[in-house]
Write an enzyme that holds these catalytic residues in place. Structure first.
Site, PDB file in Angstrom:
ATOM      1  N   LYS A 189       0.541  32.421  67.677  1.00 57.00           N
ATOM      2  CA  LYS A 189       0.394  33.813  67.253  1.00 57.00           C
ATOM      3  C   LYS A 189       0.732  34.716  68.426  1.00 57.00           C
ATOM      4  O   LYS A 189       0.149  34.620  69.506  1.00 57.00           O
ATOM      5  CB  LYS A 189      -1.034  34.083  66.782  1.00 57.00           C
ATOM      6  CG  LYS A 189      -1.285  35.550  66.484  1.00 57.00           C
ATOM      7  CD  LYS A 189      -2.580  35.776  65.767  1.00 57.00           C
ATOM      8  CE  LYS A 189      -2.816  37.267  65.569  1.00 57.00           C
ATOM      9  NZ  LYS A 189      -4.029  37.518  64.798  1.00 57.00           N
ATOM     10  N   LYS A 246       3.336  33.178  63.686  1.00 52.34           N
ATOM     11  CA  LYS A 246       3.115  34.551  63.259  1.00 52.34           C
ATOM     12  C   LYS A 246       3.542  35.497  64.357  1.00 52.34           C
ATOM     13  O   LYS A 246       3.192  35.261  65.510  1.00 52.34           O
ATOM     14  CB  LYS A 246       1.616  34.725  62.960  1.00 52.34           C
ATOM     15  CG  LYS A 246       1.184  36.116  62.615  1.00 52.34           C
ATOM     16  CD  LYS A 246      -0.317  36.155  62.495  1.00 52.34           C
ATOM     17  CE  LYS A 246      -0.722  37.563  62.145  1.00 52.34           C
ATOM     18  NZ  LYS A 246      -2.156  37.716  62.093  1.00 52.34           N
TER      19      LYS A 246
HETATM   20  C1  PBG Z   1      -6.667  39.524  63.749  1.00 50.09           C
HETATM   21  C2  PBG Z   1      -5.544  39.428  62.781  1.00 50.09           C
HETATM   22  C3  PBG Z   1      -4.425  40.259  62.806  1.00 50.09           C
HETATM   23  C4  PBG Z   1      -3.635  39.890  61.738  1.00 50.09           C
HETATM   24  C5  PBG Z   1      -4.266  38.857  61.071  1.00 50.09           C
HETATM   25  N1  PBG Z   1      -5.457  38.565  61.745  1.00 50.09           N
HETATM   26  C6  PBG Z   1      -4.106  41.385  63.693  1.00 50.09           C
HETATM   27  C7  PBG Z   1      -4.240  41.199  65.134  1.00 50.09           C
HETATM   28  O1  PBG Z   1      -4.124  40.102  65.681  1.00 50.09           O
HETATM   29  O2  PBG Z   1      -4.463  42.218  65.780  1.00 50.09           O
HETATM   30  C8  PBG Z   1      -2.325  40.567  61.415  1.00 50.09           C
HETATM   31  C9  PBG Z   1      -1.771  40.360  60.066  1.00 50.09           C
HETATM   32  C10 PBG Z   1      -0.731  41.337  59.697  1.00 50.09           C
HETATM   33  O3  PBG Z   1      -0.264  42.176  60.494  1.00 50.09           O
HETATM   34  O4  PBG Z   1      -0.340  41.299  58.539  1.00 50.09           O
HETATM   35  N2  PBG Z   1      -7.486  38.461  63.902  1.00 50.09           N
END
Ligand code: PBG
Length: 329
Positions: free
Chosen positions: A196, A254
């Site tokens: 991620k 992601k």
């Molecule tokens: C946070 C989380 C995020 C997303 C999913 N879980 C945002 C972040 O890491 O700040 C993003 C998903 C999206 O943008 O659709 N745990």
């Protein structure tokens, strides 16, 4: 004379193109992210995500029934937590009667066969908007893992089929797996957000949950000390292999479109299913361009999810899931 091989023969008609197509999209490819809020009769559109909504539990039922009837059989739950319930340790996340725990039960009561995955992360519960406990201007790793493991256990007890830790702390998959095994939740799976990235594409999601990092002195303003550097490729394999060793059943890359090289690397390197999260900013970008009449929404949408699957995704978490399935049915 021109060579005997002419590639265009395989593109000559719709029928032959359908026969030789390498990548097919079906409802089984998707996980549907769902945003849940407190209240009754609430279905509020997210400003930066046109035609995407936050639902209160009563209306969540209708949505889940609709998804099931479209052939969409997996959801990924996120909750928007009221500010007064947020603190540095994510205490509310462990409340057995909390919104997430009630949302899990609501989906299972409505549609017992629906696969329920839950977001395991502190940021929606954190007064600082971080995925971990903040101390001395830093995000504390191991103490956070203890909270994440308890949060995962609480979701499993409420009926979640899979927990999906999205935080990027080191060692959290092992911590979660150990607690689940100790407590007898042998069948509860883990989908790890393993690669991620610290992406700017998460903006609309943070609007949806009001979960952006706060702008306060001595508090990190971004997530770069735990999420990955978008410049790194080899590191994604290391992260992912470690998560598998720690007990991840499904791994994830992601965001999606900007990271398809990573998706293919991971797909070639591992033997567990690979999920891709086509994130909120990717959704917002296309919606905005389509609103302006600059892109053909449906064609671009289908091209994008096809590209993600072609790159190596076994499944795609996507805000477009319903739109795609309606389009192809
Ligand atoms: C946070 C989380 C995020 C997303 C999913 N879980 C945002 C972040 O890491 O700040 C993003 C998903 C999206 O943008 O659709 N745990």
């Amino acid at each position: 004379m021109y060579p005997h091989i002419r590639n265009r023969r395989l593109r000559h008609s719709e029928a032959i193109r359908n026969l030789v197509r390498e990548t097919h999209i079906s409802p089984n490819d998707f996980l549907v992210p769902l945003f849940v809020v407190e209240g009754k009769g609430v279905k509020e559109e997210i400003a930066s995500m046109p035609n995407y909504y936050r639902f209160s539990l009563d209306l969540l039922k209708d949505e889940v029934n609709q998804l099931w009837s479209l052939g969409l059989k997996g959801v990924l739950l996120f909750v928007k937590v009221p500010d007064n319930l947020k603190d540095n340790k994510g205490t509310e996340a462990l409340n057995a009667e909390g919104l997430m725990q009630r949302a899990i039960k609501t989906v299972k009561d409505t549609c017992p066969e629906m696969l329920v995955m839950t977001d395991v992360a502190m940021d929606p519960y954190s007064s600082y908007g971080h995925d971990g406990i903040v101390a001395n201007g830093m995000i504390v790793n191991d103490e956070t893992n203890t909270v994440l493991a308890e949060m995962a256990l609480s979701h499993a007890k409420a009926g979640a089929d899979f927990v999906a830790p999205s935080d990027m702390m080191d060692g959290r998959i092992r911590a979660i797996r150990e607690v689940l095994e100790q407590e007898g939740f042998h069948h509860t799976g883990i989908m790890s957000y393993s690669a991620k990235y610290a992406s700017a594409f998460y903006g609309p999601f943070r609007d949806a949950l009001d979960s952006a990092p706060v702008d306060l002195q001595d508090i990190p303003k971004d997530k770069q000390s735990y999420q990955m550097d978008p410049a790194n490729r080899d590191e994604a394999i290391k992260e992912t292999l470690m998560d598998i060793e720690e007990g991840a059943d499904i791994v994830m890359v992601k965001p999606g479109l900007c990271y398809l090289d990573i998706v293919r690397d991971i797909r070639n390197a591992v033997d567990v299913p690979v999920a891709v999260y086509q994130v909120s900013g990717e959704y917002a970008m296309l919606k905005a361009a389509a609103e302006k009449g600059w892109l053909d929404h449906d064609a671009v949408m289908l091209e994008q999810v096809t590209a993600i699957k072609r790159a190596g995704a076994h499944m795609i978490a996507s805000y477009f899931a319903k739109d795609v399935v309606k389009l192809i049915s």
